[in-house]
Scaffold this active site. Structure first.
Site, PDB file in Angstrom:
ATOM      1  N   ASP A 169     -39.875 -10.167 -25.557  1.00 62.68           N
ATOM      2  CA  ASP A 169     -40.377 -11.244 -24.699  1.00 62.68           C
ATOM      3  C   ASP A 169     -40.821 -12.487 -25.454  1.00 62.68           C
ATOM      4  OD1 ASP A 169     -40.400 -11.661 -21.886  1.00 62.68           O
ATOM      5  OD2 ASP A 169     -42.557 -11.920 -21.980  1.00 62.68           O
ATOM      6  N   SER A 193     -43.784 -11.157 -28.860  1.00 63.02           N
ATOM      7  CA  SER A 193     -44.301 -12.517 -28.776  1.00 63.02           C
ATOM      8  C   SER A 193     -44.416 -13.136 -30.170  1.00 63.02           C
ATOM      9  CB  SER A 193     -45.643 -12.501 -28.027  1.00 63.02           C
ATOM     10  OG  SER A 193     -46.014 -13.783 -27.611  1.00 63.02           O
ATOM     11  N   HIS A 206     -45.848  -9.931 -19.491  1.00 64.19           N
ATOM     12  CA  HIS A 206     -45.533 -10.381 -20.850  1.00 64.19           C
ATOM     13  C   HIS A 206     -45.696  -9.252 -21.868  1.00 64.19           C
ATOM     14  CE1 HIS A 206     -45.124 -12.876 -24.336  1.00 64.19           C
ATOM     15  NE2 HIS A 206     -46.396 -12.786 -24.674  1.00 64.19           N
TER      16      HIS A 206
END
Length: 390
Positions: A179, A154, A353
């Site tokens: 991700d 992220s 996530h």
């Protein structure tokens, strides 16, 4: 960050009730009911179950970065966590991957997160944090660092790309981003403040914080949550991080922390539990816990993390891998780049996530295969190749 926008919760921040027994459990008699009633273990786990050492790395005057390490030979996987997470989010993965290939893992608490302390914890610009990464590498390894593969999740994935494209790590041999895709990340920013407002402001205990993050599905692997959530919160009364508090407890009584979890039968695998249904009672006790970093106050930096990220990623001259929780996250530039073979892509749709926390064993296999494929690390006897797939 990209998936968080899709998982925005309403202002329902209490813990959901335990699942009720269905028809299948009633037919199994008292043993089935006991299995359903058995309480899951949400006690925090100390970092030394997964890492071999922990230390603080001094860079510039007033800047100290917490680093956790394991492994003694081979290339270094330099692990950068996402926004609001900490280096402890890599604990289970680090242990798994170092068993598959001969490598070293170094997980870093980024500026403003975990137990890192800097002269300005509020400056979370991409340039500043990328410079931090380069400074930590220099402080750890000197002017002749070992081969390094940057792995970021992220926000940390964006910082990994910024570090790579600015050539801040001269020994860089690989880049893995988990991700985060420019287009979907920027779209998700519109709902980030709503998501952050929907979280509890505090917790009565570490166990409650761990239970909340598992039950809401933000971390689907309870083993990872028990070690990683400790790096995300701090004491409300003293501002001491929970990881520092656990360290003091461990020094006094090492056996009091980190019991092995006995997994519930009804919660092994399957979809995450539903979001909270009841109101969360904000604790008034001075011993409550709150978030280590107030992400809502970092909004000015969000676009800077992600704008231009796809082209920066594609321009990095080292072997690259993009690991996603869903193929729908690809934007136009990355779709074209993937079709041209400019990077390897792997999709793990069973995860949320926090891919590396939800499926640490699978991510470890993918990283190990990536390193063996590019002949930068030697496999161990435990290694089984994981073929690229989307």
């Amino acid at each position: 960050m990209s998936a968080l926008g899709k998982e925005v919760m309403k202002k329902r921040v209490g813990l959901p009730p335990m699942p009720t027994a269905g028809p299948s459990s009633s037919s199994s008699g008292s043993s089935g009911r006991r299995a359903l009633m058995r309480k899951r273990d949400y006690t925090p786990v100390y970092w030394d179950k997964y890492f071999e050492k922990m230390h603080d790395v001094e860079t510039d005057i007033g800047n100290s970065f917490r680093v956790y390490e394991c492994g003694s030979e081979g290339p270094v996987l330099l692990l950068l966590h996402g926004g609001g997470f900490s280096a402890l989010s890599w604990a289970v993965l680090s242990c798994d991957v170092s068993r598959l290939v001969k490598c070293r893992c170094a997980a870093l608490d980024l500026r403003g997160h975990g137990d890192s302390m800097t002269s300005d914890d509020t400056d979370l610009s991409a340039d500043t944090m990328a410079k931090d990464v380069g400074d930590v590498v220099t402080s750890l390894y000197g002017e002749d660092p070992p081969p390094i593969i940057l792995v970021g999740h992220s926000m940390g994935g964006a910082i990994a790309v910024h570090s790579a494209v600015r050539d801040l790590i001269p020994s860089l041999i690989g880049l893995c981003v988990i991700d985060v895709v420019e287009g979907t990340a920027l779209d998700a920013l519109n709902s980030m403040q709503s998501f952050l407002r929907g979280r509890p402001k505090s917790f009565r205990s570490l166990e409650q914080a761990i239970e909340w993050v598992v039950r809401t599905g933000q971390i689907r692997n309870v083993d990872s949550a028990r070690v990683s959530m400790v790096g995300q919160v701090k004491r409300s009364d003293t501002n001491e991080t929970a990881s520092s508090e656990l360290e003091h407890m461990h020094e006094e009584s090492p056996s009091s922390i980190g019991s092995i979890q006995e997994e519930d039968e009804e919660e092994s695998g399957g979809p995450p539990l539903p979001p909270p249904q009841a109101s969360f009672t904000q604790p008034q006790s001075s011993s409550s816990y709150t978030w280590r970093i107030d992400l809502s106050k970092t909004e000015q930096f969000w676009k800077g993390w992600f704008e231009g990220l796809s082209q920066k990623f594609l321009s990095c001259p080292v072997p690259k891998m993009l690991l996603l929780a869903g193929v729908d996250r690809l934007d136009k530039d990355l779709t074209i780049g993937q079709m041209q073979g400019k990077f390897q892509m792997q999709v793990l749709p069973q995860s949320g996530h926090a891919v590396h926390e939800d499926c640490p064993d699978r991510v470890a296999e993918v990283l190990a295969t990536f390193m063996v494929r590019h002949k930068v690390a030697d496999p161990t006897t435990n290694f089984e190749r994981s073929f690229p797939a989307c």
